[in-house]
Design an enzyme around this catalytic site. Sequence first.
Site, mmCIF file in Angstrom:
data_model
loop_
_atom_site.group_PDB
_atom_site.id
_atom_site.type_symbol
_atom_site.label_atom_id
_atom_site.label_comp_id
_atom_site.label_asym_id
_atom_site.label_seq_id
_atom_site.Cartn_x
_atom_site.Cartn_y
_atom_site.Cartn_z
ATOM 1 N N LYS A 41 2.242 9.448 8.241
ATOM 2 C CA LYS A 41 1.514 8.998 9.426
ATOM 3 C C LYS A 41 2.057 9.580 10.738
ATOM 4 O O LYS A 41 1.706 10.690 11.081
ATOM 5 C CB LYS A 41 1.451 7.467 9.445
ATOM 6 C CG LYS A 41 0.534 6.936 8.329
ATOM 7 C CD LYS A 41 0.036 5.528 8.561
ATOM 8 C CE LYS A 41 -1.141 5.217 7.662
ATOM 9 N NZ LYS A 41 -0.792 4.735 6.332
ATOM 10 N N PHE A 72 0.854 -1.189 0.000
ATOM 11 C CA PHE A 72 0.000 0.000 0.000
ATOM 12 C C PHE A 72 0.886 1.234 0.000
ATOM 13 O O PHE A 72 1.727 1.397 0.887
ATOM 14 C CB PHE A 72 -0.946 0.040 1.203
ATOM 15 C CG PHE A 72 -1.913 1.192 1.106
ATOM 16 C CD1 PHE A 72 -3.004 1.137 0.246
ATOM 17 C CD2 PHE A 72 -1.692 2.358 1.830
ATOM 18 C CE1 PHE A 72 -3.867 2.221 0.117
ATOM 19 C CE2 PHE A 72 -2.559 3.451 1.707
ATOM 20 C CZ PHE A 72 -3.653 3.372 0.849
ATOM 21 N N ASP A 88 9.281 2.267 1.980
ATOM 22 C CA ASP A 88 8.109 3.062 2.357
ATOM 23 C C ASP A 88 7.881 2.832 3.848
ATOM 24 O O ASP A 88 7.380 1.792 4.261
ATOM 25 C CB ASP A 88 6.896 2.617 1.533
ATOM 26 C CG ASP A 88 5.613 3.365 1.941
ATOM 27 O OD1 ASP A 88 5.584 3.966 3.035
ATOM 28 O OD2 ASP A 88 4.633 3.313 1.172
HETATM 29 C C1 LIG Z 1 -1.014 4.981 4.898
HETATM 30 C C2 LIG Z 1 0.095 4.608 3.982
HETATM 31 C C3 LIG Z 1 0.390 5.347 2.822
HETATM 32 C C4 LIG Z 1 -0.468 6.504 2.362
HETATM 33 O O1 LIG Z 1 -0.413 7.571 3.235
HETATM 34 P P1 LIG Z 1 -1.500 8.766 3.084
HETATM 35 O O2 LIG Z 1 -1.026 9.774 4.080
HETATM 36 O O3 LIG Z 1 -2.833 8.187 3.414
HETATM 37 O O4 LIG Z 1 -1.415 9.245 1.690
HETATM 38 C C5 LIG Z 1 1.485 4.993 2.078
HETATM 39 N N1 LIG Z 1 2.255 3.950 2.425
HETATM 40 C C6 LIG Z 1 2.006 3.216 3.529
HETATM 41 C C7 LIG Z 1 2.913 2.091 3.872
HETATM 42 C C8 LIG Z 1 0.913 3.504 4.332
HETATM 43 O O5 LIG Z 1 0.642 2.750 5.409
#
Ligand SMILES: *Cc1c(COP(=O)(O)O)cnc(C)c1O
Length: 398
Positions: free
Chosen positions: A252, A138, A223
């Site tokens: 986050k 994600f 990420d």
């Molecule tokens: C939540 C998340 C995102 C996206 O972040 P947003 O602030 O919602 O755009 C990207 N990568 C990972 C691993 C995430 O958990």
Amino acid sequence: MTSTADYKALEAKYYMQVVNRRPMVLVRAEGTRVWDNDDKSYLDFTAGWAVLNIGHSHPAVVEAVREQAGLINQMSNLFYTTPQLKLAQILVDNSCMDRVFFCNSGAEANEGVSKLARKWGKTKLNGAHQIITMNNSFHGRTFGMMAATGQAAYQENWVPLMPGFVNVDFNDIEAIKAATSDQTCAVMVEPVQGEGGVNVPDDGYLRQVQDWCNANNLVFIVDEVQTGMGRLGTMFGYQSYDVEPDAMTLAKALGSGAPLGAFMCKEEFSVLEPGDHGSTFGGNALTTASGAAAAEVIVEENIPAQAAKTGEYLTGKLIALKEKYDFITDVRGPGLLIGIEMTSEIAPAVVTEVEANGLLMNAIRPTILRLMPPLNVSREEIDEAVDILDAALGKIGS
Ligand SMILES: *Cc1c(COP(=O)(O)O)cnc(C)c1O
């Protein structure tokens, strides 16, 4: 006084219906607890979506935001502002990275690092532009990140996807090797896949990814949007797996509730030049004041080490539940990012039941519960939460 039913009616009438909301209206929070508009309290084991790593409304964050709001909030990056520089220094000092760019969300951080990777490919790899990402990953919901996110549910309604992303299986170095061509410029992976179901890498996998990237001059990107800022028991998730990425993204927990993201890289990979990238709000004084205050607490109180210890305590109690209930097949995840997998699709019903008894949790899949409490959650709060969960499992699972 406006009732919960009134608020629900307002939402149903005015808001785009993109999310099935939980039934409570939350009005205040402190530490691991949140309160609804009827003054009922809940233990928050969602932590505002893995954001409140030092808890809701931490006094240091509240004070920093109050003070900054009275000084200067926003100027644009045309000028120097000081909270941004303070946070940049903390992040660089505590990671293997040398430089940072601040933005406003995880998706934006991943977009930015993808631009960096493409420029790397353009200037160092004869125009190579493809980024290899993983199935069940994600990375966010922008056009670029829908292509990066290897899940049909986030892609199929928006085809044609943006070209330049290749999705392969997680935990499979041979798949990365097979997908690599003279068009490849980078590999991007989450240290632990969060949204994909708390999928933990096999021993040595991330090291193999790093070695492959190094050998082929590809940018090795992690990420860390969900795993960063202590969640896995180390400041950044990659440190739990003894690797050194070339670039990483954060969001986050970075802003501790303020919308703040970042991408970082090592000096060698710092290929973006004046005019290549920018953001009106990115790194503004208000959000970075919040982030700097939180990062200071995380470093000074060694919150990652607390997360490691508390994570062991919580995992131990969950493994005891697994022994008690044979429909639980797996309890996994380092630190305080924990998945509980079950044989049948009862996760949503469990969430509803624990909510009624004062605990917020997330059903990340119909068969998987995800726990991600604040990293400074107390043992008493964990005991209370596990008791509520135990009762719900006993009631729904049988
Ligand atoms: C939540 C998340 C995102 C996206 O972040 P947003 O602030 O919602 O755009 C990207 N990568 C990972 C691993 C995430 O958990």
